[in-house]
Design an enzyme around this catalytic site. Sequence first.
Site, PDB file in Angstrom:
ATOM      1  N   HIS A   1     -15.468   3.991 -15.281  1.00 29.67           N
ATOM      2  CA  HIS A   1     -15.324   3.162 -14.086  1.00 29.67           C
ATOM      3  C   HIS A   1     -16.605   2.374 -13.811  1.00 29.67           C
ATOM      4  O   HIS A   1     -16.638   1.522 -12.925  1.00 29.67           O
ATOM      5  CB  HIS A   1     -14.967   4.069 -12.901  1.00 29.67           C
TER       6      HIS A   1
ATOM      7  N   HIS B   1     -15.339  -3.289  -0.581  1.00 30.00           N
ATOM      8  CA  HIS B   1     -15.278  -2.567  -1.842  1.00 30.00           C
ATOM      9  C   HIS B   1     -16.656  -2.148  -2.358  1.00 30.00           C
ATOM     10  O   HIS B   1     -16.757  -1.342  -3.273  1.00 30.00           O
ATOM     11  CB  HIS B   1     -14.577  -3.453  -2.884  1.00 30.00           C
TER      12      HIS B   1
ATOM     13  N   ASN C   1       0.825  -1.212   0.000  1.00 27.42           N
ATOM     14  CA  ASN C   1       0.000   0.000   0.000  1.00 27.42           C
ATOM     15  C   ASN C   1       0.858   1.260   0.000  1.00 27.42           C
ATOM     16  O   ASN C   1       0.592   2.219  -0.738  1.00 27.42           O
ATOM     17  CB  ASN C   1      -0.912   0.018   1.230  1.00 27.42           C
TER      18      ASN C   1
ATOM     19  N   ARG D   1      -5.235   2.861 -13.959  1.00 29.51           N
ATOM     20  CA  ARG D   1      -3.850   3.026 -13.526  1.00 29.51           C
ATOM     21  C   ARG D   1      -3.197   1.699 -13.135  1.00 29.51           C
ATOM     22  O   ARG D   1      -3.753   0.923 -12.366  1.00 29.51           O
ATOM     23  CB  ARG D   1      -3.770   3.996 -12.343  1.00 29.51           C
TER      24      ARG D   1
ATOM     25  N   TYR E   1     -12.531  -9.379  -2.746  1.00 28.71           N
ATOM     26  CA  TYR E   1     -13.167  -8.067  -2.674  1.00 28.71           C
ATOM     27  C   TYR E   1     -14.649  -8.242  -2.359  1.00 28.71           C
ATOM     28  O   TYR E   1     -15.329  -9.069  -2.968  1.00 28.71           O
ATOM     29  CB  TYR E   1     -13.035  -7.322  -4.011  1.00 28.71           C
TER      30      TYR E   1
ATOM     31  N   ARG F   1     -10.680  -3.338 -14.766  1.00 22.96           N
ATOM     32  CA  ARG F   1      -9.528  -4.149 -14.371  1.00 22.96           C
ATOM     33  C   ARG F   1      -9.898  -5.612 -14.548  1.00 22.96           C
ATOM     34  O   ARG F   1     -10.863  -6.089 -13.959  1.00 22.96           O
ATOM     35  CB  ARG F   1      -9.133  -3.884 -12.912  1.00 22.96           C
TER      36      ARG F   1
ATOM     37  N   ARG G   1     -14.358   2.456   4.151  1.00 25.56           N
ATOM     38  CA  ARG G   1     -13.174   1.614   4.333  1.00 25.56           C
ATOM     39  C   ARG G   1     -11.893   2.425   4.491  1.00 25.56           C
ATOM     40  O   ARG G   1     -11.087   2.177   5.374  1.00 25.56           O
ATOM     41  CB  ARG G   1     -13.018   0.672   3.139  1.00 25.56           C
TER      42      ARG G   1
END
Length: 720
Positions: free
Chosen positions: A453, A611, A44, A423, A486, A393, A583
């Site tokens: 997204h 998520h 992270n 990204r 997730y 993704r 979160r």
Amino acid sequence: MSETKFFDRELSWLEFNQRVLNEALNDEVPLFERLKFLAITSSNLDEFFRVRVGALTTLIESKSTSVAPSGLSPHQQLAAVRERVDQIIRDQYDCFLNELVPALHDAGVQGVKDELLNSEQEDHLRQIFDREVLSVLTPMAVGRGNPFPLLANQMMAMCVRLAPIETPDDKLGEELGIESGGKQDPSDDSQERYAVIPFGRTLSRFYSLPGEGNSNHVYMLLEDVVSRFIEDFFPGETIVECQPFRLTRNADVEVQELTPHGLAVNMADVLRARTRADCIRVEIDASVSSEMVEFLISEVDIEPDQLVKLSGPLDLGAFMELATRSGFEQHQYEPWPPLNSPDIPAEETMFDVISQRDVMLFHPYESFEPVVRLIDEAAADPDVIAIKQTLYRISRNSPIIRALKRAVDNGKHVTVLLELKARFDEERNLNQARELESIGAQVIHGVKGLKTHAKVCIIVRREPEGIQRYVHFGTGNYNESTAKIYSDVSLFTTDEDLGVDAIAFFNAISGYSQPPHVYRKIETAPLLLRSAIKEMIDAEAERAANGQNARIKVKLNALTDTVLIESLYKASQAGVKIFLNIRGICCLKPGVPGMSENIRVTSIVDRFLEHARIIYVHHGGDPKVYISSADWMPRNLDHRKELLVPVEDPKCRQRLIHIMRVFERDNVKAATLQPDGSYTYEKSDDDPECRAQEFLYREARHATRGIAKKQRTMFEPHNL
């Protein structure tokens, strides 16, 4: 720090990483899971430096006068970030060296240095080095006319300091076994010399050695292997010092979408630019000499405060490999494999199931397989005429990509919006886009100036009654690998209005056309999503002001948008009871008298990564529930294509309300945000223990087994 109504975004994220670190520090968590959480905190921080510290560095270099909503300038933010990161790093290495390493040793896992090797291990290591390490790695002279190598981002390397040569000559390159880059200046022969050995990506970080006694797994780190035999790279030379180090480069490189070459070409330019971007951090062992520090600062061209000395192994994120080893199940969590939902019978097709009723899945408690299965079945079904899907993704060997390719082969009209600006996944997405294009799929590379997204898949099927649209909306990516860890929501529907909206949304993206002024049911960013959410909050505030019962519950990854935070403050002041399960980043200050005393904020860090984005509004006793792809951040609301989707099916809606109740009652893994920005873990001895993720998994397992389970009184509607 100036007093404002908002916490600082960067510091709030660091507090999230501290909560992850707290799991590593928690001795009630199984040992290998603690090591896993420690590895996550390191990974992270790597991304935080590349992206957020990189962005701050760019602002400072551009002499920006901008001020964050927290009231801090980029200089002040960076200074505060460095101070907080220093403490996190100290806590990381204290945890690793003083808690985890001894506990791992007791569990039979031992990392060894060269001074602890026995003769059998020494022989084994020599064979590994001669066969593999020495054959792969190559030293490079640096300094004295030799440029510093272009090291890949966050790749380990060894910096080697060599003693001066006694007899000046022109054979330095030959003696080092490398290209010297030119004739050396004899006047420099009295100076120490340096070389760098890049480790690359092909060698393992951990080398297993024969164990002894109670040791089930003995290993040596690659950098220690190289150090042990460093003289073999420089025969005849005197090694003064060798230290592993690691560079972090600025990833704040944006694609230039206005050039005439097209997004795919420009994205390739971005990927190349990242490999050459400025270095913003160098990590090195704390035992490094002042001479090597000065050399690296000069050669890499960094400021002294950008060199970070670590008191243990670099890149703790690599220890995820060790944490996930088999054979140590007693030190790992009980497996929680995804379960088959009883709402999707295996003997029925997905089309039969969805045509009868809306279906909601909560991953990873329930398997992501039905999502893949829907696209698989669509690819083979002769009645399916078109598939339209957004992808953000995806996994390396995505079964969804394979299904879409089969659909093209079977004559379906396949349109995929594969976002190239995701990204760190740009290269993978670019390659997949080219493959799909090559077989005849219609591929859109994204929308100029925006990231797509939103998560939506539309399947158009010809049926006896006419054309039917089967739609999947999700809060997470179409990635079967991450769907196992997730926490996300999937909604399958044939609702006519949602189908019309989904087609209109997709066509607006693919054709760069203006979407309908008003969708029938959904809301989208960047057009009206923020205003729609604000209207919900303001309407609930008005109900509270009129003496009605008013409640808002929201589950997000991040909350930074000041417009929506201000609306939540006003709703709190009007008497709305607000629960926020955030979160990560939360810039809202809860519990401040006169401003936010009716707002409670919690964050859950547990086995699964939270998520899902879920919104609940009491709405005068007629609850409104939504799922969304968007966090409440300016980047999502202003610079991305996002979706907010109502969940109207009574069964699906009630289940989401129930899930929110469970998260609200968590008193084991939930940390509560305080007005000063700290987080506390609050559990009263009078309250029954509730660990949300465990509760939801057990519940899903009971449902799968067909066991009718009566809900606890604490989750009944009157306690909402």
